[in-house]
Design an enzyme around this catalytic site. Structure first.
Site, PDB file in Angstrom:
ATOM      1  N   GLN A 160     -14.891  -5.671   7.793  1.00  0.00           N
ATOM      2  CA  GLN A 160     -16.271  -6.021   7.429  1.00  0.00           C
ATOM      3  C   GLN A 160     -16.232  -7.065   6.322  1.00  0.00           C
ATOM      4  O   GLN A 160     -15.544  -6.878   5.323  1.00  0.00           O
ATOM      5  CB  GLN A 160     -17.010  -4.775   6.943  1.00  0.00           C
ATOM      6  CG  GLN A 160     -16.969  -3.638   7.969  1.00  0.00           C
ATOM      7  CD  GLN A 160     -17.596  -2.363   7.452  1.00  0.00           C
ATOM      8  OE1 GLN A 160     -18.616  -1.923   7.957  1.00  0.00           O
ATOM      9  NE2 GLN A 160     -17.000  -1.768   6.451  1.00  0.00           N
ATOM     10  N   ASP A 204       3.183   7.438  -0.560  1.00  0.00           N
ATOM     11  CA  ASP A 204       4.008   8.603  -0.226  1.00  0.00           C
ATOM     12  C   ASP A 204       4.366   9.397  -1.488  1.00  0.00           C
ATOM     13  O   ASP A 204       3.870   9.090  -2.578  1.00  0.00           O
ATOM     14  CB  ASP A 204       5.270   8.119   0.507  1.00  0.00           C
ATOM     15  CG  ASP A 204       5.724   9.088   1.573  1.00  0.00           C
ATOM     16  OD1 ASP A 204       5.814  10.305   1.266  1.00  0.00           O
ATOM     17  OD2 ASP A 204       5.998   8.649   2.709  1.00  0.00           O
ATOM     18  N   LYS A 236       0.834  -1.224   0.000  1.00  0.00           N
ATOM     19  CA  LYS A 236       0.000   0.000   0.000  1.00  0.00           C
ATOM     20  C   LYS A 236       0.858   1.259   0.000  1.00  0.00           C
ATOM     21  O   LYS A 236       0.811   2.085   0.909  1.00  0.00           O
ATOM     22  CB  LYS A 236      -0.993   0.008   1.158  1.00  0.00           C
ATOM     23  CG  LYS A 236      -2.024  -1.108   1.087  1.00  0.00           C
ATOM     24  CD  LYS A 236      -3.133  -0.927   2.125  1.00  0.00           C
ATOM     25  CE  LYS A 236      -4.110  -2.074   2.110  1.00  0.00           C
ATOM     26  NZ  LYS A 236      -3.591  -3.318   2.685  1.00  0.00           N
ATOM     27  N   ARG A 266      -7.951 -14.779   6.866  1.00  0.00           N
ATOM     28  CA  ARG A 266      -8.219 -15.625   8.038  1.00  0.00           C
ATOM     29  C   ARG A 266      -9.217 -16.738   7.782  1.00  0.00           C
ATOM     30  O   ARG A 266      -9.133 -17.798   8.408  1.00  0.00           O
ATOM     31  CB  ARG A 266      -8.659 -14.732   9.218  1.00  0.00           C
ATOM     32  CG  ARG A 266      -7.502 -13.996   9.853  1.00  0.00           C
ATOM     33  CD  ARG A 266      -7.951 -12.854  10.732  1.00  0.00           C
ATOM     34  NE  ARG A 266      -8.374 -11.705   9.938  1.00  0.00           N
ATOM     35  CZ  ARG A 266      -8.777 -10.545  10.455  1.00  0.00           C
ATOM     36  NH1 ARG A 266      -8.826 -10.392  11.765  1.00  0.00           N
ATOM     37  NH2 ARG A 266      -9.140  -9.542   9.671  1.00  0.00           N
TER      38      ARG A 266
END
Ligand code: 5BU
Length: 259
Positions: free
Chosen positions: A213, A101, A98, A233
């Site tokens: 979510q 910068d 991600k 997960r």
């Protein structure tokens, strides 16, 4: 230029597409060959857990997504082995760094430090918050750099709004020589030859206790036109990782075929 105009359902096996980017072409070929639109978020903490997970789920996935900086015993051997496994099981490696910068800093983060991400990641994920120069900065480091641009987040109360997402879709479409798709929830891709990838996918849970979510593969693929589901997960924490990966793969692929 692409040779044909196809519907949003163009990722189906029967369709022949000429992608602009080699990595997108490869991804499509892997999806077809292995009949999977499942990406594993391999958020485990050790090399041993990582390679154990790969041996359990390698046949079920098209992408393995890493957060390389959460692995406690990272070393260069991990990268050597990871590349071998990617070849053996035929999947692409996506590093979820991600990037977010200024151009000069993301170039250093992409090519340098401990991880040298540019040397091994097929795909990287970037935020658009710093503006479109991030796309140029990353592409300038590596000609065949393949980016997934982050258009929406799955977590509750995040600050991304519709105007932001709209801009991301615009930039993704414009820079399709390096951007192979978006990471999104509800937003619809405005490009037939890019991939919409969606995290926050789980068959059992609706949330975790830290704002994540979840929705089901059927929902995101069938209703939200997602091409690739990203599952962490739900698979790596399952008692039987292989069975869990098979279940997610089937749910994702069935939904893609029947939409
Ligand atoms: P989970 O265990 O299935 O919740 O893991 C989801 C993964 O996807 C994890 O690696 C996150 O960093 C990643 N993720 C996400 O959950 N939501 C997002 O909006 C984005 C990435 Br972008």
């Amino acid at each position: 230029m692409q040779s044909e105009t196809l519907s949003m359902n163009s990722k189906l096996p029967s369709k022949k597409i000429n992608y602009k980017h080699d990595v997108a072409q490869k991804l499509h070929a892997i999806m077809q060959k292995k009949q999977t639109n499942l990406a594993i978020a391999a958020d485990v903490r050790t090399k041993k857990e990582l390679f154990n997970l790969i041996d359990n789920v390698g046949n079920e996935i098209c992408i393995l997504k890493t957060h390389i900086d959460i692995i406690d015993d990272f070393d260069q051997d991990l990268i050597v082995q990871l590349k071998q496994k990617a070849k053996e099981y035929n999947f692409l490696i996506c590093e979820d760094r991600k990037f977010a910068d200024i151009g000069s800093t993301v170039q250093a983060q992409y090519t340098g430090g401990v991880y040298h991400i540019a040397d091994w990641a097929d795909i990287i994920i970037a935020h658009a918050i710093a503006g479109p120069t991030i796309i140029k900065a990353l592409s300038d480091c590596k000609k065949d750099c393949a980016i997934l641009l982050l258009a929406e987040l799955s977590c509750a109360d995040n600050l991304i709004d519709a105007t932001y997402t709209h801009k991301v879709l615009e930039w993704a479409k414009k820079h399709d020589d390096s951007i192979i798709g978006i990471i999104a929830q509800n937003a619809q891709l405005d490009h037939p030859h890019q991939f919409k990838c969606t995290p926050g996918v789980n068959l059992q849970q609706a949330s975790d206790n830290l704002g994540q979510q979840y929705r089901t593969p059927e929902h995101v693929v069938g209703k939200k036109m997602t091409d690739i589901i990203i599952v962490g997960r739900g698979i790596y924490k399952a008692e039987n990782q292989k069975c869990a990966a098979q279940a997610y793969r089937k749910a994702g692929w069935d939904a893609l075929e029947s939409r």
